[in-house]
Design a protein around this motif. Structure first.
Motif, mmCIF file in Angstrom:
data_model
loop_
_atom_site.group_PDB
_atom_site.id
_atom_site.type_symbol
_atom_site.label_atom_id
_atom_site.label_comp_id
_atom_site.label_asym_id
_atom_site.label_seq_id
_atom_site.Cartn_x
_atom_site.Cartn_y
_atom_site.Cartn_z
ATOM 1 N N THR A 51 13.273 -2.891 2.810
ATOM 2 C CA THR A 51 13.041 -4.101 3.602
ATOM 3 C C THR A 51 14.084 -5.166 3.301
ATOM 4 O OG1 THR A 51 10.689 -3.583 3.668
ATOM 5 C CG2 THR A 51 11.313 -5.823 4.271
ATOM 6 N N CYS A 87 5.108 -13.576 4.260
ATOM 7 C CA CYS A 87 5.250 -12.597 3.174
ATOM 8 C C CYS A 87 4.708 -13.169 1.875
ATOM 9 C CB CYS A 87 6.711 -12.190 3.005
ATOM 10 S SG CYS A 87 7.389 -11.302 4.422
ATOM 11 N N LEU A 142 9.968 0.757 -0.535
ATOM 12 C CA LEU A 142 9.745 0.010 0.703
ATOM 13 C C LEU A 142 10.232 -1.432 0.580
ATOM 14 C CD1 LEU A 142 6.253 1.294 1.856
ATOM 15 C CD2 LEU A 142 8.394 1.441 3.132
ATOM 16 N N TRP A 160 8.806 -10.018 11.687
ATOM 17 C CA TRP A 160 9.985 -9.348 11.139
ATOM 18 C C TRP A 160 11.255 -9.696 11.898
ATOM 19 C CZ3 TRP A 160 9.520 -8.001 6.435
ATOM 20 C CH2 TRP A 160 8.327 -7.476 5.934
ATOM 21 N N TYR A 179 11.158 -11.842 1.375
ATOM 22 C CA TYR A 179 9.909 -12.139 0.664
ATOM 23 C C TYR A 179 9.622 -13.633 0.546
ATOM 24 C CZ TYR A 179 13.278 -12.973 -2.976
ATOM 25 O OH TYR A 179 14.361 -13.464 -3.666
ATOM 26 N N MET A 229 2.548 -3.218 -0.533
ATOM 27 C CA MET A 229 2.125 -2.338 0.560
ATOM 28 C C MET A 229 1.426 -3.111 1.668
ATOM 29 S SD MET A 229 3.436 0.481 -0.295
ATOM 30 C CE MET A 229 2.740 1.636 0.856
ATOM 31 N N SER A 230 0.768 -4.224 1.329
ATOM 32 C CA SER A 230 0.064 -5.005 2.348
ATOM 33 C C SER A 230 1.022 -5.582 3.385
ATOM 34 C CB SER A 230 -0.761 -6.124 1.705
ATOM 35 O OG SER A 230 0.067 -7.147 1.179
ATOM 36 N N LEU A 231 2.294 -5.714 3.043
ATOM 37 C CA LEU A 231 3.284 -6.208 4.001
ATOM 38 C C LEU A 231 3.418 -5.274 5.204
ATOM 39 C CD1 LEU A 231 6.146 -7.166 1.513
ATOM 40 C CD2 LEU A 231 4.735 -8.782 2.815
ATOM 41 N N PHE A 232 3.055 -4.026 5.022
ATOM 42 C CA PHE A 232 3.306 -3.005 6.037
ATOM 43 C C PHE A 232 2.034 -2.464 6.672
ATOM 44 C CE2 PHE A 232 6.449 -2.994 2.647
ATOM 45 C CZ PHE A 232 7.545 -3.445 3.364
ATOM 46 N N CYS A 233 0.909 -3.150 6.461
ATOM 47 C CA CYS A 233 -0.353 -2.743 7.079
ATOM 48 C C CYS A 233 -0.358 -3.097 8.562
ATOM 49 C CB CYS A 233 -1.534 -3.420 6.386
ATOM 50 S SG CYS A 233 -1.801 -2.822 4.718
ATOM 51 N N ALA A 234 -0.969 -2.256 9.350
ATOM 52 C CA ALA A 234 -0.999 -2.452 10.800
ATOM 53 C C ALA A 234 -1.715 -3.732 11.205
ATOM 54 C CB ALA A 234 -1.660 -1.246 11.476
#
Length: 143
Positions: A71, A85, A67, A112, A80, A101-106
């Motif tokens: 990205t 970020c 991921l 972005w 980053y 993974m926290s970068l992609f939490c809802a």
């Protein structure tokens, strides 16, 4: 049956090569604009650099590493470095895999579109030595 060290290394190399090719195929399917015009060898070199960097930063989960690399292609190689970020990637309360993974939490708001609009593709060549632009190799932005 005894497997020699050389055989183990060849197996690891083959697995790493397959992972890079899978990431490239994913990019070609989902983010074709990110790899259009790139020779496959160049794209694979960039993927390998990103994966080596995530590994040296303590990321062990293959999905998190992939991921991060995807990205880099989709939003820009130095995504980053954006403050939103960095706030997540330097959170020492989480292990490196969870930071990525926290970068992609809802529930996380990361701009972005703004990051992608400010992308610096001239940074790609600076990844060749394994160091990520904007960060000393020891900190990797995950420190």
């Amino acid at each position: 049956m005894i497997i020699s060290h050389d055989q183990v290394e060849r197996l690891r190399g083959a697995a790493a090569s397959r992972r890079c090719w899978r990431i490239l195929q994913f990019l070609q399917q989902r983010y074709p604009h990110a790899v259009d015009g790139l020779e496959p060898g160049v794209a694979l070199d960039r993927i390998r650099c990103g994966l080596r960097w995530t590994q040296s930063a303590g990321v062990r989960d293959g999905r998190a590493a992939a991921l991060f690399v995807v990205t880099q292609f989709a939003a820009g190689p130095t995504f980053y470095l954006h403050p939103s970020c960095q706030a997540l990637l330097t959170n020492r309360r989480l292990p490196p895999d969870a930071r990525v993974m926290s970068l992609f939490c809802a529930d996380v708001t990361i701009p972005w579109d703004d990051i992608a609009a400010q992308r610096d593709d001239s940074a790609w060549p600076r990844f060749g030595d394994g160091a990520m632009p904007g960060r000393a190799p020891a900190t990797h932005g995950l420190g």
